[in-house]
Design a protein around this motif. Structure first.
Motif, mmCIF file in Angstrom:
data_model
loop_
_atom_site.group_PDB
_atom_site.id
_atom_site.type_symbol
_atom_site.label_atom_id
_atom_site.label_comp_id
_atom_site.label_asym_id
_atom_site.label_seq_id
_atom_site.Cartn_x
_atom_site.Cartn_y
_atom_site.Cartn_z
ATOM 1 N N GLY A 5 0.812 -1.215 0.000
ATOM 2 C CA GLY A 5 0.000 0.000 0.000
ATOM 3 C C GLY A 5 0.840 1.256 0.000
ATOM 4 O O GLY A 5 0.535 2.231 -0.704
ATOM 5 N N ILE A 6 1.910 1.263 0.791
ATOM 6 C CA ILE A 6 2.783 2.438 0.846
ATOM 7 C C ILE A 6 3.471 2.656 -0.500
ATOM 8 O O ILE A 6 3.578 3.792 -0.990
ATOM 9 C CB ILE A 6 3.817 2.262 1.972
ATOM 10 C CG1 ILE A 6 3.125 2.310 3.339
ATOM 11 C CG2 ILE A 6 4.894 3.347 1.892
ATOM 12 C CD1 ILE A 6 4.059 2.024 4.500
ATOM 13 N N GLN A 7 3.923 1.584 -1.123
ATOM 14 C CA GLN A 7 4.604 1.721 -2.404
ATOM 15 C C GLN A 7 3.655 2.108 -3.536
ATOM 16 O O GLN A 7 4.118 2.547 -4.602
ATOM 17 C CB GLN A 7 5.315 0.411 -2.748
ATOM 18 C CG GLN A 7 6.509 0.124 -1.848
ATOM 19 C CD GLN A 7 7.192 -1.182 -2.203
ATOM 20 O OE1 GLN A 7 6.568 -2.104 -2.723
ATOM 21 N NE2 GLN A 7 8.482 -1.273 -1.908
ATOM 22 N N SER A 8 2.336 1.939 -3.333
ATOM 23 C CA SER A 8 1.381 2.339 -4.368
ATOM 24 C C SER A 8 1.184 3.853 -4.435
ATOM 25 O O SER A 8 0.638 4.357 -5.413
ATOM 26 C CB SER A 8 0.027 1.669 -4.117
ATOM 27 O OG SER A 8 -0.584 2.173 -2.939
ATOM 28 N N VAL A 9 1.608 4.572 -3.395
ATOM 29 C CA VAL A 9 1.479 6.038 -3.366
ATOM 30 C C VAL A 9 2.650 6.640 -4.131
ATOM 31 O O VAL A 9 3.806 6.228 -3.954
ATOM 32 C CB VAL A 9 1.442 6.560 -1.918
ATOM 33 C CG1 VAL A 9 1.301 8.080 -1.889
ATOM 34 C CG2 VAL A 9 0.287 5.915 -1.165
ATOM 35 N N ASP A 10 2.366 7.605 -4.966
ATOM 36 C CA ASP A 10 3.398 8.225 -5.787
ATOM 37 C C ASP A 10 4.458 8.892 -4.910
ATOM 38 O O ASP A 10 4.146 9.498 -3.877
ATOM 39 C CB ASP A 10 2.768 9.260 -6.720
ATOM 40 C CG ASP A 10 3.762 9.791 -7.737
ATOM 41 O OD1 ASP A 10 4.286 10.903 -7.503
ATOM 42 O OD2 ASP A 10 4.014 9.101 -8.733
ATOM 43 N N VAL B 209 -0.067 11.755 5.132
ATOM 44 C CA VAL B 209 -0.127 11.768 3.668
ATOM 45 C C VAL B 209 -0.126 10.354 3.092
ATOM 46 O O VAL B 209 -1.016 9.991 2.306
ATOM 47 C CB VAL B 209 1.045 12.583 3.087
ATOM 48 C CG1 VAL B 209 1.002 12.572 1.561
ATOM 49 C CG2 VAL B 209 1.012 14.005 3.609
ATOM 50 N N ILE B 210 0.861 9.552 3.478
ATOM 51 C CA ILE B 210 1.056 8.257 2.818
ATOM 52 C C ILE B 210 -0.017 7.252 3.222
ATOM 53 O O ILE B 210 -0.711 6.681 2.372
ATOM 54 C CB ILE B 210 2.466 7.711 3.123
ATOM 55 C CG1 ILE B 210 3.528 8.733 2.701
ATOM 56 C CG2 ILE B 210 2.672 6.383 2.404
ATOM 57 C CD1 ILE B 210 3.509 9.081 1.242
ATOM 58 N N LEU B 211 -0.153 7.009 4.534
ATOM 59 C CA LEU B 211 -1.093 5.983 4.981
ATOM 60 C C LEU B 211 -2.544 6.270 4.589
ATOM 61 O O LEU B 211 -3.260 5.344 4.178
ATOM 62 C CB LEU B 211 -0.971 5.780 6.499
ATOM 63 C CG LEU B 211 0.275 5.021 6.963
ATOM 64 C CD1 LEU B 211 0.280 4.882 8.473
ATOM 65 C CD2 LEU B 211 0.337 3.644 6.302
ATOM 66 N N PRO B 212 -3.037 7.515 4.706
ATOM 67 C CA PRO B 212 -4.423 7.738 4.257
ATOM 68 C C PRO B 212 -4.660 7.391 2.793
ATOM 69 O O PRO B 212 -5.730 6.893 2.433
ATOM 70 C CB PRO B 212 -4.624 9.243 4.518
ATOM 71 C CG PRO B 212 -3.690 9.562 5.636
ATOM 72 C CD PRO B 212 -2.480 8.715 5.386
ATOM 73 N N GLN B 213 -3.680 7.659 1.933
ATOM 74 C CA GLN B 213 -3.842 7.314 0.522
ATOM 75 C C GLN B 213 -3.632 5.830 0.266
ATOM 76 O O GLN B 213 -4.218 5.267 -0.664
ATOM 77 C CB GLN B 213 -2.852 8.119 -0.328
ATOM 78 C CG GLN B 213 -3.072 9.622 -0.278
ATOM 79 C CD GLN B 213 -2.130 10.358 -1.206
ATOM 80 O OE1 GLN B 213 -2.189 10.208 -2.417
ATOM 81 N NE2 GLN B 213 -1.248 11.170 -0.634
ATOM 82 N N ALA B 214 -2.814 5.201 1.100
ATOM 83 C CA ALA B 214 -2.552 3.771 0.920
ATOM 84 C C ALA B 214 -3.693 2.901 1.430
ATOM 85 O O ALA B 214 -3.735 1.705 1.117
ATOM 86 C CB ALA B 214 -1.253 3.380 1.645
ATOM 87 N N MET B 215 -4.619 3.481 2.193
ATOM 88 C CA MET B 215 -5.701 2.687 2.763
ATOM 89 C C MET B 215 -6.570 2.040 1.697
ATOM 90 O O MET B 215 -7.136 0.962 1.902
ATOM 91 C CB MET B 215 -6.564 3.563 3.671
ATOM 92 C CG MET B 215 -5.875 3.995 4.945
ATOM 93 S SD MET B 215 -5.433 2.591 5.993
ATOM 94 C CE MET B 215 -7.044 2.077 6.539
#
Length: 306
Positions: free
Chosen positions: A169-174, A195-201
């Motif tokens: 999930g973390i690596q899926s965020v730009d 920033v990262i974790l909310p988008q990786a959810m």
């Protein structure tokens, strides 16, 4: 000289569409129905007293075992998620020590069966007879209760799988999101949390829900360390009532209830986190039901003369 009138061209002959006959579908359907009928006949003729199953579904011991199953599954999943996030961050770290330790942890716990890990924790007193933390000292046999054994065995094993889910999930965020956060003055921890974790959810939630549903069933292995969960309670009752298979059916009913309830919850949680990536989400079953009710009501509503 007579004027000739051009005749209008004749309309083309109407094409008759002949539907393709799918004989294979009918054969496959007949075979499946025959197999289902054979299985139904086999179970109906089995030496199983189905009439006693409803009597034990809400038995106090069975309900207590189901509650213990749910309780230990939730605790183990919370432990797995928290530790999985930590391991994922360690795995992605540029520090070779932390990344190697995280890799070894994941390699070990994913490579050994859960049952073996439970038995190792259950017999950990052979390695550490006394637990001495300075402020607390006690015999390990007294500390390592069935609940704690199941929590450690299931939770630590789940952490290995959750770490890979969180890492994906973390690596899926730009990476530009991280650079922009650092440009705004955020620290690494703030960037990860805000920033990262909310988008990786969006990527983390679906497999996490599957892992929890799997945890509800995997918790049955805690029977081997004497945890009074659903299978242990069902087995204890079957030893006195001699209704062995009947009690397994009762356990299956409770597992189906628990997994169904949480599957519905997982469905709506996934829809919530998918709103940012897809605007045209398919309607939920409840929304489809309401729509069908409105359509049905419009057909039945009498027309009002104006």
């Amino acid at each position: 000289m007579t004027d000739t009138v051009d005749k209008a061209p004749a309309p083309p002959e109407q094409i008759k569409a002949i539907p393709v006959r799918h004989y294979g579908r009918w054969v496959a359907g007949a075979v499946v129905l025959a197999l289902v009928a054979l299985i139904g006949v086999a179970f109906s003729n089995a030496k199983i007293n189905y009439s006693v199953i409803p009597d034990y579904v809400f038995d106090p011991d069975i309900v207590s075992g189901a509650w213990t199953t749910l309780y230990i599954s939730v605790l183990a999943m919370v432990l797995g998620v928290v530790l999985g996030v930590i391991l994922a961050v360690m795995r992605l770290s540029s520090n070779p020590v932390t990344s190697t330790v995280a890799w070894f942890y994941i390699w070990f716990f994913r490579g050994t069966p859960v049952l073996v890990q439970l038995l190792l924790w259950y017999n950990i007193s052979l390695v550490f007879p006394i637990l001495n933390l300075g402020f607390y000292k006690n015999e390990m046999n007294q500390v390592m209760t069935p609940v704690l054994t199941a929590l450690l065995g299931l939770g630590l094993n789940e952490a290995a799988y959750m770490s890979e889910i969180v890492r994906a999930g973390i690596q899926s965020v730009d990476e530009g999101q991280t650079e922009a956060s650092h440009a705004l003055g955020m620290t690494q921890a703030q960037t990860l949390r805000r920033v990262i974790l909310p988008q990786a959810m969006r990527v983390i939630v679906p497999p996490t829900g599957n892992e929890f549903i799997n945890m509800l069933k995997t918790s049955a292995l805690a029977y081997s360390v004497q945890l009074p969960e659903l299978i242990k309670k069902a087995t204890d009752i079957s030893s006195t009532s001699l209704a062995v298979v009947e009690m397994y059916f009762v356990a299956c009913i409770w597992y189906l209830i628990l997994t169904t309830v949480f599957s519905i919850g997982q469905y709506y949680i996934e829809r919530r986190y998918a709103r940012g990536s897809s605007r045209n989400l398919p309607p939920t079953p409840l929304q489809r039901f309401r729509k069908n009710l409105r359509i049905f009501g419009s057909f039945r509503r009498p027309e009002v003369a104006r």
